[in-house]
Design a protein around this motif. Structure first.
Motif, short mmCIF file in Angstrom:
data_model
loop_
_atom_site.label_atom_id
_atom_site.label_comp_id
_atom_site.label_asym_id
_atom_site.label_seq_id
_atom_site.Cartn_x
_atom_site.Cartn_y
_atom_site.Cartn_z
N ASP A 164 0.88 -1.27 -0.19
CA ASP A 164 0.09 -0.08 0.03
C ASP A 164 0.95 1.35 0.03
OD1 ASP A 164 -2.25 -1.55 0.19
OD2 ASP A 164 -2.27 -1.59 2.38
N LEU A 165 0.58 2.25 -0.64
CA LEU A 165 1.21 3.68 -0.86
C LEU A 165 0.62 4.52 -0.26
CD1 LEU A 165 2.31 2.44 -4.52
CD2 LEU A 165 3.53 2.13 -2.46
N ALA A 166 1.46 5.44 0.12
CA ALA A 166 1.01 6.79 0.73
C ALA A 166 0.60 7.67 -0.39
CB ALA A 166 2.03 7.69 1.51
N LYS A 167 -0.28 8.79 -0.38
CA LYS A 167 -0.69 9.42 -1.58
C LYS A 167 0.23 10.22 -2.06
CE LYS A 167 -4.41 11.22 0.60
NZ LYS A 167 -5.49 12.01 0.97
N ALA A 168 0.47 10.59 -3.30
CA ALA A 168 1.26 11.57 -4.01
C ALA A 168 2.73 11.03 -3.70
CB ALA A 168 1.02 13.10 -3.68
N THR A 169 3.20 9.93 -3.81
CA THR A 169 4.55 9.57 -3.62
C THR A 169 5.09 8.61 -4.48
OG1 THR A 169 3.98 7.68 -2.14
CG2 THR A 169 4.41 9.56 -0.71
N SER A 170 4.58 7.67 -5.07
CA SER A 170 4.86 6.69 -5.84
C SER A 170 4.43 6.88 -7.28
CB SER A 170 4.75 5.33 -5.43
OG SER A 170 5.41 5.01 -4.17
N GLN A 171 5.25 6.32 -8.23
CA GLN A 171 4.73 6.52 -9.70
C GLN A 171 5.57 5.41 -10.66
OE1 GLN A 171 6.27 10.27 -11.46
NE2 GLN A 171 8.39 9.42 -11.41
N PHE A 172 4.81 5.42 -11.92
CA PHE A 172 5.72 4.76 -13.01
C PHE A 172 5.49 5.53 -14.23
CE2 PHE A 172 1.64 2.65 -13.75
CZ PHE A 172 1.49 2.91 -15.00
N THR A 173 6.93 5.16 -14.82
CA THR A 173 6.97 5.86 -16.16
C THR A 173 7.28 5.00 -17.46
OG1 THR A 173 7.84 8.03 -15.06
CG2 THR A 173 8.17 7.97 -17.31
N GLU A 174 6.99 5.01 -18.33
CA GLU A 174 7.26 4.10 -19.55
C GLU A 174 7.87 4.90 -20.55
OE1 GLU A 174 5.52 0.23 -21.29
OE2 GLU A 174 4.61 1.87 -22.20
N THR A 175 8.85 4.91 -21.09
CA THR A 175 9.76 5.60 -21.94
C THR A 175 10.02 4.70 -23.25
OG1 THR A 175 10.84 6.88 -20.15
CG2 THR A 175 11.89 6.99 -22.53
N ILE A 176 9.59 5.28 -24.43
CA ILE A 176 9.67 4.72 -25.65
C ILE A 176 11.13 5.12 -26.04
CG2 ILE A 176 8.95 4.60 -27.99
CD1 ILE A 176 6.53 5.39 -27.23
N ASN A 177 12.07 4.14 -26.44
CA ASN A 177 13.12 4.34 -26.87
C ASN A 177 13.45 3.52 -28.34
OD1 ASN A 177 14.95 5.08 -24.33
ND2 ASN A 177 13.62 3.57 -23.85
N ALA A 178 13.97 4.41 -29.43
CA ALA A 178 14.01 3.98 -30.76
C ALA A 178 15.24 4.57 -31.39
CB ALA A 178 12.78 4.52 -31.32
N SER A 179 15.63 3.77 -32.36
CA SER A 179 16.92 4.06 -32.95
C SER A 179 16.45 4.03 -34.56
CB SER A 179 17.92 3.28 -32.78
OG SER A 179 18.99 3.48 -33.53
N THR A 180 16.47 5.06 -35.00
CA THR A 180 16.14 5.09 -36.81
C THR A 180 17.30 4.26 -37.56
OG1 THR A 180 15.10 7.34 -36.41
CG2 THR A 180 15.89 6.47 -38.47
N GLU A 181 18.61 4.55 -36.83
CA GLU A 181 19.61 4.12 -37.49
C GLU A 181 19.56 2.57 -37.17
OE1 GLU A 181 20.10 8.00 -36.09
OE2 GLU A 181 19.85 6.23 -34.93
N ASN A 182 19.47 1.98 -36.25
CA ASN A 182 19.31 0.53 -36.04
C ASN A 182 17.85 -0.15 -36.29
OD1 ASN A 182 22.02 0.80 -35.31
ND2 ASN A 182 21.37 1.09 -33.23
N GLY A 183 17.03 0.63 -36.23
CA GLY A 183 15.62 0.14 -36.64
C GLY A 183 15.08 -0.67 -35.37
N SER A 184 15.48 0.04 -34.29
CA SER A 184 15.12 -0.80 -32.91
C SER A 184 14.20 0.04 -32.37
CB SER A 184 16.37 -1.30 -32.21
OG SER A 184 16.99 -0.07 -31.84
N LEU A 185 13.46 -0.84 -31.31
CA LEU A 185 12.35 -0.27 -30.46
C LEU A 185 12.08 -1.02 -29.35
CD1 LEU A 185 9.97 1.99 -30.31
CD2 LEU A 185 8.59 0.29 -31.46
N PHE A 186 12.36 -0.05 -28.25
CA PHE A 186 11.88 -0.84 -26.91
C PHE A 186 11.35 0.20 -25.79
CE2 PHE A 186 16.31 0.43 -26.29
CZ PHE A 186 16.38 0.91 -24.95
N TYR A 187 11.01 -0.26 -24.83
CA TYR A 187 10.08 0.43 -23.80
C TYR A 187 10.90 0.15 -22.49
CZ TYR A 187 6.85 0.50 -27.47
OH TYR A 187 6.28 0.73 -28.80
N GLN A 188 11.42 1.43 -21.83
CA GLN A 188 11.93 1.57 -20.44
C GLN A 188 10.78 1.68 -19.40
OE1 GLN A 188 15.79 3.40 -19.91
NE2 GLN A 188 14.99 3.99 -17.82
N GLN A 189 10.44 0.73 -18.76
CA GLN A 189 9.58 0.92 -17.48
C GLN A 189 10.28 1.42 -16.20
OE1 GLN A 189 7.44 -2.80 -17.82
NE2 GLN A 189 6.46 -2.08 -19.75
#
Length: 183
Positions: A62-87
């Protein structure tokens, strides 16, 4: 391979709120799986405790209000044609305690999978493919009376797909034995 668009997006009501209410964590099962219906929604799990006590149960934080979070960042490389998601999942627990310190020590040694319930009562699965690992953390007393005395841990995963959604019913089924031992 064709990557056709399938839908547009209409601007909706301004009724969203940020933050998360709780996190349910289990040790990542390298032989288990997260079963999806192909549209980004989890339909079940293989290799995780569900309904009855199992060898790989989820634990509820259980978490106290306004303290914890998650973020998902899209990481892409045009040069390498790769794509992954950092959570990145940030877990904040107030009040320094030996019992909590011991549990966080164990968390930091494992790869984990998380089911996160946000403040909109939507559930998300993080670390489904490769598991989440602790990548940063602090324990602090604070300075002033109103400062936090407690812990902050950051868990990170590099995934091939964006985070999956999961219905409340499916989240509750797989975590029916989610233990909250009051640590």
């Amino acid at each position: 391979m064709s990557c056709n668009l399938t839908a547009g997006y209409a601007l909706g009501c301004r009724d969203a709120v940020g933050g998360i209410k709780e996190i349910r964590l289990a040790v990542f099962n390298t032989t288990g799986s997260v079963n999806t219906n192909g549209s980004g929604t989890v339909t079940g799990f293989t290799g995780y405790a569900s309904g009855t006590a199992g060898s790989n149960p989820f634990y509820k934080y259980d978490l106290a209000k306004a303290t914890s979070q998650f973020t998902e960042t899209i990481n892409a490389s045009t040069e390498n044609g790769s794509l992954f998601y950092q959570q990145d999942l940030t877990l904040v627990i107030n009040r320094l305690q030996v019992q909590v310190r011991n549990e966080l020590f164990v968390l930091a040694q494992n790869r984990l999978i998380a089911i996160v319930r946000d403040r909109m009562d939507q559930y998300w699965v993080l670390g489904a493919d490769t598991g989440l690992e602790v990548t940063a953390g602090t324990s602090q007393t604070g300075t002033a009376n109103g400062d936090r005395s407690g812990y902050e841990l950051t868990f990170t995963s590099m995934e091939s797909f964006p985070m999956y959604g999961i219905s409340a019913a499916n989240a509750n089924t797989v975590t029916a034995t989610a233990q909250n031992t009051g640590v």
